[in-house]
Design an enzyme around this catalytic site. Structure first.
Site, PDB file in Angstrom:
ATOM      1  N   THR A 185       0.852  -1.195   0.000  1.00  0.00           N
ATOM      2  CA  THR A 185       0.000   0.000   0.000  1.00  0.00           C
ATOM      3  C   THR A 185       0.881   1.235   0.000  1.00  0.00           C
ATOM      4  O   THR A 185       1.986   1.222   0.548  1.00  0.00           O
ATOM      5  CB  THR A 185      -0.909   0.058   1.233  1.00  0.00           C
ATOM      6  OG1 THR A 185      -0.078   0.066   2.382  1.00  0.00           O
ATOM      7  CG2 THR A 185      -1.843  -1.110   1.276  1.00  0.00           C
ATOM      8  N   GLU A 329      -6.026  -3.320  -0.295  1.00  0.00           N
ATOM      9  CA  GLU A 329      -6.378  -4.377   0.663  1.00  0.00           C
ATOM     10  C   GLU A 329      -7.606  -5.171   0.235  1.00  0.00           C
ATOM     11  O   GLU A 329      -7.935  -6.193   0.828  1.00  0.00           O
ATOM     12  CB  GLU A 329      -6.657  -3.752   2.038  1.00  0.00           C
ATOM     13  CG  GLU A 329      -5.431  -3.273   2.792  1.00  0.00           C
ATOM     14  CD  GLU A 329      -5.033  -1.841   2.466  1.00  0.00           C
ATOM     15  OE1 GLU A 329      -5.431  -1.337   1.392  1.00  0.00           O
ATOM     16  OE2 GLU A 329      -4.333  -1.226   3.278  1.00  0.00           O
ATOM     17  N   LYS A 437     -13.137  18.691  10.675  1.00  0.00           N
ATOM     18  CA  LYS A 437     -14.024  18.718  11.845  1.00  0.00           C
ATOM     19  C   LYS A 437     -14.186  20.148  12.317  1.00  0.00           C
ATOM     20  O   LYS A 437     -13.235  20.759  12.801  1.00  0.00           O
ATOM     21  CB  LYS A 437     -13.450  17.835  12.951  1.00  0.00           C
ATOM     22  CG  LYS A 437     -13.510  16.383  12.568  1.00  0.00           C
ATOM     23  CD  LYS A 437     -12.914  15.465  13.607  1.00  0.00           C
ATOM     24  CE  LYS A 437     -13.046  14.022  13.121  1.00  0.00           C
ATOM     25  NZ  LYS A 437     -12.046  13.142  13.606  1.00  0.00           N
ATOM     26  N   TRP A 442     -18.867  17.296  10.832  1.00  0.00           N
ATOM     27  CA  TRP A 442     -17.901  16.894   9.815  1.00  0.00           C
ATOM     28  C   TRP A 442     -18.219  17.566   8.491  1.00  0.00           C
ATOM     29  O   TRP A 442     -19.373  17.608   8.066  1.00  0.00           O
ATOM     30  CB  TRP A 442     -17.948  15.370   9.603  1.00  0.00           C
ATOM     31  CG  TRP A 442     -17.392  14.580  10.741  1.00  0.00           C
ATOM     32  CD1 TRP A 442     -16.949  15.074  11.941  1.00  0.00           C
ATOM     33  CD2 TRP A 442     -17.233  13.168  10.800  1.00  0.00           C
ATOM     34  NE1 TRP A 442     -16.522  14.050  12.738  1.00  0.00           N
ATOM     35  CE2 TRP A 442     -16.684  12.869  12.065  1.00  0.00           C
ATOM     36  CE3 TRP A 442     -17.485  12.124   9.915  1.00  0.00           C
ATOM     37  CZ2 TRP A 442     -16.385  11.564  12.461  1.00  0.00           C
ATOM     38  CZ3 TRP A 442     -17.195  10.824  10.312  1.00  0.00           C
ATOM     39  CH2 TRP A 442     -16.644  10.549  11.565  1.00  0.00           C
TER      40      TRP A 442
HETATM   41  P1  AMP Z   1      -5.100   2.435  -2.853  1.00  0.00           P
HETATM   42  O1  AMP Z   1      -5.022   1.265  -1.949  1.00  0.00           O
HETATM   43  O2  AMP Z   1      -3.786   3.116  -3.066  1.00  0.00           O
HETATM   44  O3  AMP Z   1      -5.777   2.090  -4.130  1.00  0.00           O
HETATM   45  O4  AMP Z   1      -6.020   3.543  -2.156  1.00  0.00           O
HETATM   46  C1  AMP Z   1      -7.318   3.234  -1.720  1.00  0.00           C
HETATM   47  C2  AMP Z   1      -8.011   4.488  -1.266  1.00  0.00           C
HETATM   48  O5  AMP Z   1      -8.270   5.365  -2.358  1.00  0.00           O
HETATM   49  C3  AMP Z   1      -9.367   4.243  -0.655  1.00  0.00           C
HETATM   50  O6  AMP Z   1      -9.304   3.777   0.670  1.00  0.00           O
HETATM   51  C4  AMP Z   1     -10.017   5.615  -0.789  1.00  0.00           C
HETATM   52  O7  AMP Z   1      -9.610   6.478   0.233  1.00  0.00           O
HETATM   53  C5  AMP Z   1      -9.450   6.113  -2.107  1.00  0.00           C
HETATM   54  N1  AMP Z   1     -10.424   5.899  -3.173  1.00  0.00           N
HETATM   55  C6  AMP Z   1     -10.458   4.928  -4.086  1.00  0.00           C
HETATM   56  N2  AMP Z   1     -11.485   5.079  -4.935  1.00  0.00           N
HETATM   57  C7  AMP Z   1     -12.160   6.180  -4.535  1.00  0.00           C
HETATM   58  C8  AMP Z   1     -13.338   6.868  -4.991  1.00  0.00           C
HETATM   59  N3  AMP Z   1     -14.007   6.491  -6.074  1.00  0.00           N
HETATM   60  N4  AMP Z   1     -13.735   7.964  -4.298  1.00  0.00           N
HETATM   61  C9  AMP Z   1     -13.041   8.397  -3.226  1.00  0.00           C
HETATM   62  N5  AMP Z   1     -11.926   7.809  -2.769  1.00  0.00           N
HETATM   63  C10 AMP Z   1     -11.485   6.712  -3.411  1.00  0.00           C
END
Ligand code: AMP
Length: 540
Positions: A185, A329, A437, A442
């Protein structure tokens, strides 16, 4: 009662075998790293995967060995994608945009024995090679004539390595729960964390991804993953496409709108990328009066997709948008905004409203939202809470961790904040650490950003909370202009209709560039640092 159904291990080798058997001649186009656009098919991708698996065995690879791959999306990368797990090894995707110390960390942490690298990315490895403690050999993914000069001795040449290998290699078999791939990640704080996918989780995830209410792909599609395979398991596309025998276009390393448009013109019907890629592409199409005659659907995720992007794709270019959410994940797809009948029944604007959500989860993904005390919140579209998940392709424990990443009931906290409505549609309002916040309430940074991006002269927007003595935090908006600077009053005018007064930003400021993470997301951590370095203060 004894059961008599077959014990059929779900191994990803089955996926490529299926494509080669049922869809051998389906075309795979790709922009090669050497330059020209090449054409191949699933039969030859499988043959090369088998040759490569045989070559790995000759090199001494044994079950469970980790092979790192730093490569762009090319047909060769597809053969490697199946050759590594087919040899019983684990495919560790490496993002070339990571900082050098993060790359060193993840390669050493995963204990990569071999590294595969596209020749243009070799300098990245050369810079860190002295710090890599487990790597024995580096394989450059090209032919002899393109092998670069290098300070690294004994580089292996991919095409030479596979040239004389048999193309009927018997895949290494085993339990479906064996490791198949590993992806770290991006982690804005602390060390990156490794998610180890199994053959079973990748197969089940792809099966759920291809379904009609998810990606809805078939052998009649030509799929172009713009999202690199090294991001979040490549959004599962390198499994989903051969699983249904789809044709593919692999765009290579050229991510410019001009380069991608050239590849789209090869008859692409379905494509996938983060919102920023599509914002640039829409601008390019507008500026040059171009059309997208074959493109039917585009999946957009990784970050929230602004309504203006969805609307333009659909209304002006006739391309249906699938807004999606997921994370490394989760293998990574969690939800896709396809239309249930209740949504189909809405009018144009009503559907567009729904597309501001990230849609609903498929079978095998369970979701819930909870308050800070862990109590379940209702699916009423109003209650905001932490989004938790469990499922057959969701992480249980990070690589080499001593403890599970899930709670006692098996729920994984995604770190996102969301609402879920009565139809099961999820609206992501924030990362839990980015939520603003103010006075005990929020404010959604994502909603402020999406609204601002609706202004034609706003290229990118980031909303963050700035500490405030009375209200705890107050929102400000940081904006990157698209060429000419937009009028602040016009941006505010867009917002006053959509937000309560206390939710409106206290300030709108401009920057030439907003900092991003290696996976292309806005880095609010670096943005806050940048503002602090500039001595930014809220207006009185
Ligand atoms: P990654 O593991 O690098 O793909 O990041 C995952 C994170 O990207 C998620 O937990 C979200 O915070 C963000 N994310 C992915 N898709 C979206 C979406 N369509 N809208 C808002 N946030 C997103």
């Amino acid at each position: 009662m004894i059961q008599h159904m077959q014990n059929f291990p779900l191994r990803v080798s089955e996926i490529i075998d299926y494509a080669a058997l049922q869809h051998p001649d389906r075309k795979i186009f790709g922009r090669s790293i050497e330059g020209p656009i090449i054409e191949t098919n699933w039969r030859d991708i499988q043959k090369d995967a088998k040759k490569f698996a045989a070559a790995l065995i000759d090199l001494g690879v044994i079950k469970g060995d980790v092979v790192g791959v730093m490569a762009w999306n090319t047909p060769r990368q597809l053969s490697v994608w199946y050759g590594i797990p087919g040899a019983g090894a684990v495919n560790h995707t490496l993002n070339p945009r990571l900082f050098a110390d993060q790359l060193v960390y993840i390669i050493n942490h995963a204990e990569d024995r071999f590294l595969m690298v596209d020749f243009d990315l070799l300098p990245i490895i050369e810079d860190i090679i002295d710090q890599l403690t487990t790597v024995e050999k580096i394989i450059v993914m090209t032919d002899r004539s393109h092998m670069p000069d290098s300070k690294i001795n004994d580089l292996l040449c991919y095409e030479e390595l596979i040239a004389d290998q048999p193309d009927d290699f018997n895949w290494i078999t085993g339990d479906e729960n064996e490791a198949c791939g590993i992806c770290y990640t991006s982690g804005t704080t602390g060390d990156p964390k490794g998610v180890v996918y199994t053959h079973r989780s990748n197969t089940l995830h792809a099966l759920s991804a291809v379904a009609p209410d998810m990606l809805d792909v078939s052998s009649n599609d030509r799929i172009m993953p713009v999202v690199p395979l090294f991001h979040a398991n490549g959004w599962s596309i390198a499994y989903a496409a051969p699983m249904v025998g789809a044709s593919m276009v692999m765009p290579g390393r050229d991510m410019t709108p001009v380069g991608l448009f050239e590849m789209l013109e090869l008859g692409v019907t379905f494509t996938a990328a983060v919102p920023t890629i599509w914002m640039q592409m829409l601008q390019h199409l507008d500026d040059n009066n171009l059309r997208l005659p074959t493109l039917e659907r585009v999946i957009i995720g990784g970050a929230s997709c602004p309504r203006s992007v969805i609307d333009k794709f659909q209304t002006k270019y006739g391309v249906q948008v699938l807004h999606a959410w997921g994370m490394t994940e989760m293998s990574p797809l969690g939800t896709v905004c396809s239309f249930k009948p209740e949504v189909m029944a809405l009018d144009h604007e009503g559907r567009l409203d729904v597309q501001g959500t990230v849609g609903h989860a498929p079978f095998m993904i369970n979701l819930k939202i909870t308050d800070d005390a862990g109590n379940d919140l209702p699916w009423d579209g109003e209650s905001q809470g932490r989004l938790l998940t469990k499922g057959a392709a969701v992480v249980q424990r990070y690589h080499k961790s001593d403890t599970d990443a899930v709670d006692a009931d098996g729920w994984f906290d995604t770190g996102d904040v969301a609402t879920i409505n009565t139809n099961g549609y999820v609206r992501i309002t924030d990362r839990s650490k980015d939520v603003i916040k103010s006075g005990g309430e929020w404010i959604s940074s994502i909603e402020l950003e999406n609204c601002a991006v609706g202004h034609p002269l706003v290229a990118e927007a980031a909303a963050i909370g700035i500490p405030h003595p009375k209200w705890d935090e107050r929102p400000i908006l940081v904006i990157v202009a698209a060429g000419q600077k937009p009028d602040v009053a016009e941006i505010m005018a867009l917002m006053v209709n959509k937000f309560a007064k206390w939710q409106l930003p206290d300030d709108i400021i401009f920057m030439d560039e907003i900092p991003h993470t290696a996976t292309g997301k806005i880095s609010k951590l670096l943005l806050r640092q940048k503002l602090a370095d500039q001595g930014y203060e809220l207006p009185p």
